[in-house]
Motif scaffolding. Structure first.
Motif, PDB file in Angstrom:
ATOM      1  N   GLU A  80      39.680  47.784  46.811  1.00  0.00           N
ATOM      2  CA  GLU A  80      40.072  47.885  45.405  1.00  0.00           C
ATOM      3  C   GLU A  80      40.913  46.709  44.929  1.00  0.00           C
ATOM      4  OE1 GLU A  80      43.688  49.532  47.330  1.00  0.00           O
ATOM      5  OE2 GLU A  80      41.738  50.426  47.471  1.00  0.00           O
ATOM      6  N   THR A  81      41.264  45.816  45.843  1.00  0.00           N
ATOM      7  CA  THR A  81      42.111  44.689  45.477  1.00  0.00           C
ATOM      8  C   THR A  81      41.588  43.418  46.123  1.00  0.00           C
ATOM      9  OG1 THR A  81      44.032  46.153  45.373  1.00  0.00           O
ATOM     10  CG2 THR A  81      44.479  43.797  45.498  1.00  0.00           C
ATOM     11  N   LEU A  82      41.433  42.382  45.318  1.00  0.00           N
ATOM     12  CA  LEU A  82      41.004  41.072  45.809  1.00  0.00           C
ATOM     13  C   LEU A  82      42.104  40.070  45.531  1.00  0.00           C
ATOM     14  CD1 LEU A  82      38.803  39.055  46.857  1.00  0.00           C
ATOM     15  CD2 LEU A  82      38.124  38.796  44.457  1.00  0.00           C
ATOM     16  N   ILE A  83      42.398  39.237  46.520  1.00  0.00           N
ATOM     17  CA  ILE A  83      43.329  38.120  46.366  1.00  0.00           C
ATOM     18  C   ILE A  83      42.522  36.859  46.653  1.00  0.00           C
ATOM     19  CG2 ILE A  83      45.440  37.029  47.201  1.00  0.00           C
ATOM     20  CD1 ILE A  83      46.314  39.868  48.162  1.00  0.00           C
ATOM     21  N   THR A  84      42.398  35.988  45.662  1.00  0.00           N
ATOM     22  CA  THR A  84      41.536  34.810  45.802  1.00  0.00           C
ATOM     23  C   THR A  84      42.081  33.624  45.017  1.00  0.00           C
ATOM     24  OG1 THR A  84      39.238  34.042  45.601  1.00  0.00           O
ATOM     25  CG2 THR A  84      40.042  35.504  43.866  1.00  0.00           C
ATOM     26  N   PRO A  85      41.831  32.399  45.503  1.00  0.00           N
ATOM     27  CA  PRO A  85      42.248  31.220  44.731  1.00  0.00           C
ATOM     28  C   PRO A  85      41.338  30.962  43.527  1.00  0.00           C
ATOM     29  CG  PRO A  85      41.655  30.600  46.999  1.00  0.00           C
ATOM     30  CD  PRO A  85      41.374  32.053  46.840  1.00  0.00           C
ATOM     31  N   ASN A  98      33.862  47.499  38.864  1.00  0.00           N
ATOM     32  CA  ASN A  98      34.064  48.386  40.010  1.00  0.00           C
ATOM     33  C   ASN A  98      35.546  48.693  40.221  1.00  0.00           C
ATOM     34  OD1 ASN A  98      31.432  48.978  41.634  1.00  0.00           O
ATOM     35  ND2 ASN A  98      31.226  46.901  40.839  1.00  0.00           N
ATOM     36  N   LEU A  99      36.339  48.479  39.159  1.00  0.00           N
ATOM     37  CA  LEU A  99      37.764  48.842  39.117  1.00  0.00           C
ATOM     38  C   LEU A  99      38.636  48.096  40.124  1.00  0.00           C
ATOM     39  CD1 LEU A  99      37.316  52.681  38.573  1.00  0.00           C
ATOM     40  CD2 LEU A  99      37.514  50.872  36.858  1.00  0.00           C
ATOM     41  N   PHE A 100      38.297  46.850  40.381  1.00  0.00           N
ATOM     42  CA  PHE A 100      39.107  46.016  41.264  1.00  0.00           C
ATOM     43  C   PHE A 100      40.294  45.438  40.515  1.00  0.00           C
ATOM     44  CE2 PHE A 100      35.893  46.197  44.359  1.00  0.00           C
ATOM     45  CZ  PHE A 100      36.313  45.549  45.504  1.00  0.00           C
ATOM     46  N   ASP A 101      41.415  45.320  41.209  1.00  0.00           N
ATOM     47  CA  ASP A 101      42.533  44.506  40.762  1.00  0.00           C
ATOM     48  C   ASP A 101      42.323  43.150  41.417  1.00  0.00           C
ATOM     49  OD1 ASP A 101      43.882  46.537  39.310  1.00  0.00           O
ATOM     50  OD2 ASP A 101      44.687  47.327  41.184  1.00  0.00           O
ATOM     51  N   ILE A 102      42.404  42.079  40.638  1.00  0.00           N
ATOM     52  CA  ILE A 102      42.166  40.732  41.160  1.00  0.00           C
ATOM     53  C   ILE A 102      43.416  39.901  40.932  1.00  0.00           C
ATOM     54  CG2 ILE A 102      40.683  38.691  41.078  1.00  0.00           C
ATOM     55  CD1 ILE A 102      38.492  40.516  39.892  1.00  0.00           C
ATOM     56  N   PHE A 103      43.915  39.303  42.026  1.00  0.00           N
ATOM     57  CA  PHE A 103      45.143  38.521  41.978  1.00  0.00           C
ATOM     58  C   PHE A 103      44.875  37.083  42.378  1.00  0.00           C
ATOM     59  CE2 PHE A 103      46.540  42.859  42.584  1.00  0.00           C
ATOM     60  CZ  PHE A 103      47.630  42.953  41.725  1.00  0.00           C
ATOM     61  N   SER A 116      53.254  38.037  49.788  1.00  0.00           N
ATOM     62  CA  SER A 116      53.468  37.868  48.347  1.00  0.00           C
ATOM     63  C   SER A 116      52.991  39.100  47.582  1.00  0.00           C
ATOM     64  CB  SER A 116      52.730  36.628  47.831  1.00  0.00           C
ATOM     65  OG  SER A 116      53.310  35.456  48.377  1.00  0.00           O
ATOM     66  N   PHE A 117      51.887  39.693  48.012  1.00  0.00           N
ATOM     67  CA  PHE A 117      51.381  40.913  47.383  1.00  0.00           C
ATOM     68  C   PHE A 117      52.391  42.044  47.542  1.00  0.00           C
ATOM     69  CE2 PHE A 117      49.164  44.991  47.781  1.00  0.00           C
ATOM     70  CZ  PHE A 117      48.513  45.047  46.554  1.00  0.00           C
ATOM     71  N   LEU A 118      52.913  42.210  48.745  1.00  0.00           N
ATOM     72  CA  LEU A 118      53.866  43.290  49.008  1.00  0.00           C
ATOM     73  C   LEU A 118      55.161  43.117  48.218  1.00  0.00           C
ATOM     74  CD1 LEU A 118      53.306  43.726  52.841  1.00  0.00           C
ATOM     75  CD2 LEU A 118      52.573  45.279  51.004  1.00  0.00           C
ATOM     76  N   LYS A 119      55.544  41.864  47.957  1.00  0.00           N
ATOM     77  CA  LYS A 119      56.752  41.585  47.161  1.00  0.00           C
ATOM     78  C   LYS A 119      56.444  41.559  45.663  1.00  0.00           C
ATOM     79  CE  LYS A 119      58.733  38.660  50.749  1.00  0.00           C
ATOM     80  NZ  LYS A 119      58.995  37.250  51.111  1.00  0.00           N
ATOM     81  N   LYS A 123      50.194  37.022  40.723  1.00  0.00           N
ATOM     82  CA  LYS A 123      49.866  37.290  39.328  1.00  0.00           C
ATOM     83  C   LYS A 123      48.434  37.807  39.226  1.00  0.00           C
ATOM     84  CE  LYS A 123      53.058  34.082  37.444  1.00  0.00           C
ATOM     85  NZ  LYS A 123      53.465  32.849  37.006  1.00  0.00           N
ATOM     86  N   PRO A 124      48.245  38.869  38.440  1.00  0.00           N
ATOM     87  CA  PRO A 124      46.873  39.342  38.200  1.00  0.00           C
ATOM     88  C   PRO A 124      46.085  38.279  37.440  1.00  0.00           C
ATOM     89  CG  PRO A 124      48.496  40.944  37.415  1.00  0.00           C
ATOM     90  CD  PRO A 124      49.245  39.696  37.781  1.00  0.00           C
TER      91      PRO A 124
END
Length: 133
Positions: A80-85, A98-103, A116-119, A123-124
């Protein structure tokens, strides 16, 4: 009478990061989402890593629509969560549907981005970082 319902907030997170190579949480982030060699999935309960696993990106070498196919692959993994450059338009909107949060990724390794995600320092992404040409 007014009933106020708070949204449910789960203690579990299923993160995904596009990576190059397979070096656990020290894996380096890929420069691009759809062309990454692998995806690293991290299962969290609260701030604890419960497990992680790798999934090869079979679409990395496609000439067109690699991002779209990779996005569908992630959606099928129930992440449900993507972290990408970087992420293109089609992949971005497919994941949002598909209701993803993208950071936006901040560090060079999976561990740096996880921390960084845990803190709550990431940024979304309100829109794709790459425009379709």
């Amino acid at each position: 009478m007014v009933v106020h319902v708070e949204p449910y907030k789960s203690d579990f997170h299923h993160l995904c990061l596009p990576i190059e190579g397979k070096n656990g949480l020290e894996s380096k982030l890929a420069a691009s989402f759809g062309r990454s060699q692998h995806f690293l999935f991290i299962n969290l309960k609260g701030s604890q890593v419960k497990s992680h696993f790798f999934l090869k990106n079979p679409f990395a070498k496609l000439k067109v629509k690699a991002g779209l196919k990779a996005a569908k692959l992630l959606a099928n993994q129930k992440s449900e969560t993507l972290i990408t450059p970087e992420i293109g338009e089609i992949a971005f909107f497919t994941l949002k549907q598909n209701l993803f949060d993208i950071f936006k990724a901040k560090g060079k390794t999976a561990r740096q981005n996880l921390n960084s995600f845990l803190k709550e320092e990431l940024k979304p992404l309100p829109e794709p970082t790459k425009k379709q040409t």
